[in-house]
Design a protein around this motif. Structure first.
Motif, PDB file in Angstrom:
ATOM      1  N   GLY A 240       1.050  -1.112  -0.118  1.00 40.68           N
ATOM      2  CA  GLY A 240      -0.111   0.375   0.046  1.00 40.68           C
ATOM      3  C   GLY A 240       0.341   1.135   0.330  1.00 40.68           C
ATOM      4  N   HIS A 241       1.952   1.486   0.523  1.00 41.24           N
ATOM      5  CA  HIS A 241       2.551   2.478   1.202  1.00 41.24           C
ATOM      6  C   HIS A 241       3.142   2.792  -0.691  1.00 41.24           C
ATOM      7  CE1 HIS A 241       6.465   4.721   1.999  1.00 41.24           C
ATOM      8  NE2 HIS A 241       5.780   5.518   3.022  1.00 41.24           N
ATOM      9  N   GLN A 242       3.987   1.438  -1.686  1.00 44.84           N
ATOM     10  CA  GLN A 242       4.871   1.806  -2.259  1.00 44.84           C
ATOM     11  C   GLN A 242       3.253   1.923  -3.678  1.00 44.84           C
ATOM     12  OE1 GLN A 242       6.595  -2.061  -3.386  1.00 44.84           O
ATOM     13  NE2 GLN A 242       5.697  -0.982  -5.677  1.00 44.84           N
ATOM     14  N   TYR A 243       2.376   1.697  -3.820  1.00 47.00           N
ATOM     15  CA  TYR A 243       1.731   1.984  -4.516  1.00 47.00           C
ATOM     16  C   TYR A 243       0.828   3.732  -3.875  1.00 47.00           C
ATOM     17  CZ  TYR A 243      -3.550   2.681  -5.704  1.00 47.00           C
ATOM     18  OH  TYR A 243      -4.435   4.019  -6.869  1.00 47.00           O
ATOM     19  N   MET A 244       0.739   4.232  -2.824  1.00 41.27           N
ATOM     20  CA  MET A 244       0.793   5.197  -2.716  1.00 41.27           C
ATOM     21  C   MET A 244       2.121   6.629  -3.188  1.00 41.27           C
ATOM     22  SD  MET A 244      -0.201   8.000  -1.673  1.00 41.27           S
ATOM     23  CE  MET A 244      -2.091   7.328  -0.848  1.00 41.27           C
ATOM     24  N   ASN A 245       2.988   5.619  -2.831  1.00 39.34           N
ATOM     25  CA  ASN A 245       4.201   6.526  -3.414  1.00 39.34           C
ATOM     26  C   ASN A 245       4.388   6.199  -4.703  1.00 39.34           C
ATOM     27  OD1 ASN A 245       6.129   7.357  -1.020  1.00 39.34           O
ATOM     28  ND2 ASN A 245       7.230   5.681  -1.151  1.00 39.34           N
ATOM     29  N   HIS A 258      -7.408  21.880  -3.261  1.00 37.48           N
ATOM     30  CA  HIS A 258      -7.022  20.200  -3.385  1.00 37.48           C
ATOM     31  C   HIS A 258      -7.366  19.394  -3.867  1.00 37.48           C
ATOM     32  CE1 HIS A 258      -5.115  22.068   1.010  1.00 37.48           C
ATOM     33  NE2 HIS A 258      -6.301  22.144   0.916  1.00 37.48           N
ATOM     34  N   GLY A 259      -6.999  19.250  -5.462  1.00 38.88           N
ATOM     35  CA  GLY A 259      -7.406  17.885  -6.302  1.00 38.88           C
ATOM     36  C   GLY A 259      -6.969  16.585  -5.708  1.00 38.88           C
ATOM     37  N   PRO A 260      -7.614  15.873  -5.941  1.00 36.86           N
ATOM     38  CA  PRO A 260      -7.761  13.966  -5.706  1.00 36.86           C
ATOM     39  C   PRO A 260      -5.840  13.752  -6.610  1.00 36.86           C
ATOM     40  CG  PRO A 260      -8.767  14.647  -8.401  1.00 36.86           C
ATOM     41  CD  PRO A 260      -8.540  15.804  -7.795  1.00 36.86           C
ATOM     42  N   LEU A 261      -5.895  12.595  -5.603  1.00 35.19           N
ATOM     43  CA  LEU A 261      -5.430  11.646  -6.190  1.00 35.19           C
ATOM     44  C   LEU A 261      -5.763  10.720  -7.673  1.00 35.19           C
ATOM     45  CD1 LEU A 261      -4.161  10.173  -2.795  1.00 35.19           C
ATOM     46  CD2 LEU A 261      -3.282  11.625  -4.494  1.00 35.19           C
ATOM     47  N   ASN A 262      -4.165  10.735  -8.424  1.00 42.13           N
ATOM     48  CA  ASN A 262      -4.821  10.004  -9.456  1.00 42.13           C
ATOM     49  C   ASN A 262      -4.292   8.201  -9.307  1.00 42.13           C
ATOM     50  OD1 ASN A 262      -4.378   8.766 -12.504  1.00 42.13           O
ATOM     51  ND2 ASN A 262      -2.142  10.223 -12.535  1.00 42.13           N
ATOM     52  N   GLN A 263      -5.382   7.588  -8.898  1.00 39.96           N
ATOM     53  CA  GLN A 263      -5.672   6.498  -8.415  1.00 39.96           C
ATOM     54  C   GLN A 263      -5.550   5.498  -9.238  1.00 39.96           C
ATOM     55  OE1 GLN A 263      -7.815   8.345  -6.885  1.00 39.96           O
ATOM     56  NE2 GLN A 263      -8.014   7.920  -4.698  1.00 39.96           N
ATOM     57  N   GLY A 264      -5.772   5.391 -10.803  1.00 35.97           N
ATOM     58  CA  GLY A 264      -5.678   4.694 -12.199  1.00 35.97           C
ATOM     59  C   GLY A 264      -4.402   5.399 -12.172  1.00 35.97           C
ATOM     60  N   GLN A 265      -3.196   6.599 -12.494  1.00 38.82           N
ATOM     61  CA  GLN A 265      -2.336   6.223 -12.567  1.00 38.82           C
ATOM     62  C   GLN A 265      -2.303   6.992 -14.574  1.00 38.82           C
ATOM     63  OE1 GLN A 265       1.173   3.304 -11.637  1.00 38.82           O
ATOM     64  NE2 GLN A 265      -0.608   2.585 -10.564  1.00 38.82           N
ATOM     65  N   TRP A 266      -3.179   7.436 -14.481  1.00 31.38           N
ATOM     66  CA  TRP A 266      -3.505   8.392 -15.622  1.00 31.38           C
ATOM     67  C   TRP A 266      -2.517   9.098 -16.383  1.00 31.38           C
ATOM     68  CZ3 TRP A 266      -9.255   9.817 -14.785  1.00 31.38           C
ATOM     69  CH2 TRP A 266      -9.729   8.992 -15.160  1.00 31.38           C
ATOM     70  N   PRO A 267      -2.269   9.551 -17.841  1.00 35.95           N
ATOM     71  CA  PRO A 267      -1.734  10.331 -18.445  1.00 35.95           C
ATOM     72  C   PRO A 267      -1.998  11.264 -17.934  1.00 35.95           C
ATOM     73  CG  PRO A 267      -1.664   8.483 -19.900  1.00 35.95           C
ATOM     74  CD  PRO A 267      -2.566   8.189 -18.210  1.00 35.95           C
ATOM     75  N   THR A 268      -1.315  12.719 -18.002  1.00 40.25           N
ATOM     76  CA  THR A 268      -1.790  13.771 -16.966  1.00 40.25           C
ATOM     77  C   THR A 268      -2.383  14.247 -18.232  1.00 40.25           C
ATOM     78  OG1 THR A 268       0.230  14.311 -16.606  1.00 40.25           O
ATOM     79  CG2 THR A 268       0.011  12.938 -14.968  1.00 40.25           C
ATOM     80  N   THR A 269      -2.499  14.425 -19.113  1.00 40.34           N
ATOM     81  CA  THR A 269      -2.929  15.444 -20.283  1.00 40.34           C
ATOM     82  C   THR A 269      -3.157  14.681 -21.044  1.00 40.34           C
ATOM     83  OG1 THR A 269      -0.796  15.325 -21.783  1.00 40.34           O
ATOM     84  CG2 THR A 269      -0.803  16.980 -19.562  1.00 40.34           C
ATOM     85  N   ILE A 270      -3.968  15.322 -21.507  1.00 41.52           N
ATOM     86  CA  ILE A 270      -4.851  14.900 -22.759  1.00 41.52           C
ATOM     87  C   ILE A 270      -3.786  13.887 -24.057  1.00 41.52           C
ATOM     88  CG2 ILE A 270      -6.413  15.628 -24.925  1.00 41.52           C
ATOM     89  CD1 ILE A 270      -7.648  14.436 -21.830  1.00 41.52           C
ATOM     90  N   ALA A 271      -2.913  15.012 -24.573  1.00 40.99           N
ATOM     91  CA  ALA A 271      -1.853  14.463 -25.746  1.00 40.99           C
ATOM     92  C   ALA A 271      -1.156  13.533 -24.954  1.00 40.99           C
ATOM     93  CB  ALA A 271      -0.413  15.995 -24.971  1.00 40.99           C
ATOM     94  N   GLN A 272      -1.272  13.484 -23.613  1.00 43.12           N
ATOM     95  CA  GLN A 272      -0.424  12.086 -23.851  1.00 43.12           C
ATOM     96  C   GLN A 272      -1.017  10.725 -23.385  1.00 43.12           C
ATOM     97  OE1 GLN A 272       1.168  13.013 -19.449  1.00 43.12           O
ATOM     98  NE2 GLN A 272       3.046  12.686 -19.782  1.00 43.12           N
ATOM     99  N   GLN A 273      -2.406  10.965 -23.478  1.00 35.47           N
ATOM    100  CA  GLN A 273      -2.679   9.759 -23.456  1.00 35.47           C
ATOM    101  C   GLN A 273      -3.512   9.434 -25.248  1.00 35.47           C
ATOM    102  OE1 GLN A 273      -6.932  10.012 -21.640  1.00 35.47           O
ATOM    103  NE2 GLN A 273      -5.584  11.501 -20.040  1.00 35.47           N
ATOM    104  N   GLY A 274      -3.370  10.495 -25.999  1.00 41.89           N
ATOM    105  CA  GLY A 274      -3.221  10.321 -27.521  1.00 41.89           C
ATOM    106  C   GLY A 274      -5.052   9.938 -27.356  1.00 41.89           C
ATOM    107  N   VAL A 275      -5.796  10.504 -27.041  1.00 37.26           N
ATOM    108  CA  VAL A 275      -7.450  10.168 -27.184  1.00 37.26           C
ATOM    109  C   VAL A 275      -7.378  11.157 -28.188  1.00 37.26           C
ATOM    110  CG1 VAL A 275      -9.090  11.152 -26.155  1.00 37.26           C
ATOM    111  CG2 VAL A 275      -7.589  10.674 -25.151  1.00 37.26           C
ATOM    112  N   ASN A 276      -8.508  10.176 -29.019  1.00 37.79           N
ATOM    113  CA  ASN A 276      -8.815  11.026 -30.767  1.00 37.79           C
ATOM    114  C   ASN A 276     -10.364  11.179 -30.344  1.00 37.79           C
ATOM    115  OD1 ASN A 276      -9.922  11.580 -32.814  1.00 37.79           O
ATOM    116  ND2 ASN A 276      -8.861   9.583 -34.151  1.00 37.79           N
ATOM    117  N   HIS A 277     -11.063  11.900 -30.564  1.00 33.60           N
ATOM    118  CA  HIS A 277     -12.251  12.850 -30.279  1.00 33.60           C
ATOM    119  C   HIS A 277     -12.784  13.070 -31.461  1.00 33.60           C
ATOM    120  CE1 HIS A 277     -11.970  13.948 -25.789  1.00 33.60           C
ATOM    121  NE2 HIS A 277     -10.064  14.327 -26.389  1.00 33.60           N
ATOM    122  N   GLU A 278     -12.523  12.294 -32.730  1.00 33.18           N
ATOM    123  CA  GLU A 278     -13.030  12.834 -33.575  1.00 33.18           C
ATOM    124  C   GLU A 278     -14.285  10.891 -33.906  1.00 33.18           C
ATOM    125  OE1 GLU A 278     -10.287  11.912 -37.247  1.00 33.18           O
ATOM    126  OE2 GLU A 278      -9.049  13.663 -36.770  1.00 33.18           O
TER     127      GLU A 278
END
Length: 279
Positions: A240-245, A258-278
């Motif tokens: 659990g400690h390793q996951y938090m770190n 006070h923003g939320p944590l990134n539990q899912g370890q998502w890429p932090t920008t849309i560009a990093q995700q490579g999302v196609n909105h077409e």
């Protein structure tokens, strides 16, 4: 009777955070990320966002009973955790159900104050937590302010953390983990005291970010998830400690406080995700 073929299942007993950053929502996201299925007993609702708590509305006591009954009539709950319990009556109602259903592997996150400063447990509730819930806990995970309340002493050093852990254990806790996130300095020190009197430190880099809403919920939920998978307490704490770190340094830009944590370890920008909105 436990069915070993069932997927590892845990239970969160907590309040709902409408902003999704802490409380039950953080627990559910974390357990999912740690590959454990989670059931839930909603002890109360909050009107909440990253800026603070605008309202708190405890669940009717009989509804708490009904949720417990539904869950334990069907699911193979192998570990559970508590979060915000609001007041004395709700603490005692949860305690009654924990005893009734003989809940094991219980992690108590003694949520008393929200990140923004709002009180989430009244003084009578703190007394009930200390006297009635604490003895049921496999592990209690207070932060520094919560540990000061439970140990009834100020904590200004690592030596103080060790003394406080022993005091909390003497009050009835089987195992204690005092989190040092409210401390200072470049390194965060967490102290763990196990039932066999073995104590050890866990460390992590202090990350300069405002996206730390739900850290206590997330850490305790991760430990609970690993307990549900059959890990020993010491291994579950380490994982659990390793996951938090891992996730604390990957903040998401969400909200204006006070923003939320990134539990899912998502890429932090849309560009990093490579999302196609077409379309």
């Amino acid at each position: 009777m436990r069915d070993v073929l069932q997927y590892p299942t845990a239970l969160t007993i907590a309040g709902s955070d409408s902003g999704g950053g802490a409380g039950m929502q953080a627990d559910l996201k974390t357990m999912q990320a740690c590959r454990t299925y989670s059931t839930a007993v909603v002890v109360g609702l909050t009107a909440q966002n990253t800026l603070g708590v605008q309202g708190a509305y405890p669940t009717a006591l009989d509804v708490i009973d009904q949720q417990f009954a539904s869950i334990f009539a069907d699911f193979d709950v192998r570990a559970a955790k508590t979060g915000a319990l609001f007041d004395r009556d709700h603490v005692l109602q949860v305690v009654e159900n924990l005893k009734k259903y003989e809940v094991t592997n219980l992690v108590v996150d003694p949520v008393m104050v929200a990140k923004g400063g709002a009180a989430l447990l009244d003084s009578a509730g703190i007394d009930a937590l200390r006297e009635d819930l604490l003895p049921l806990a496999t592990l209690i995970t207070p932060n520094l302010p919560e540990a000061e309340l439970l140990a009834e002493m100020p904590i200004a050093s690592q030596d103080d953390m060790v003394v406080a852990a022993h005091k909390i254990m003497a009050a009835g806790a089987k195992n204690v983990m005092i989190k040092g996130g409210h401390g200072h300095g470049p390194v965060v020190y967490d102290y763990v005291l196990l039932a066999d009197q073995v104590g050890f430190w866990l460390t992590g880099d202090r990350v300069a970010t405002t996206s730390k809403h739900g850290t206590g919920d997330t850490l305790s939920a991760a430990i609970t998830a690993y307990l549900a998978q059959g890990e020993s307490l010491s291994v579950a704490i380490a994982l659990g400690h390793q996951y938090m770190n891992k996730i604390i340094g990957q903040p998401l830009n969400i909200g204006h406080g006070h923003g939320p944590l990134n539990q899912g370890q998502w890429p932090t920008t849309i560009a990093q995700q490579g999302v196609n909105h077409e379309v």
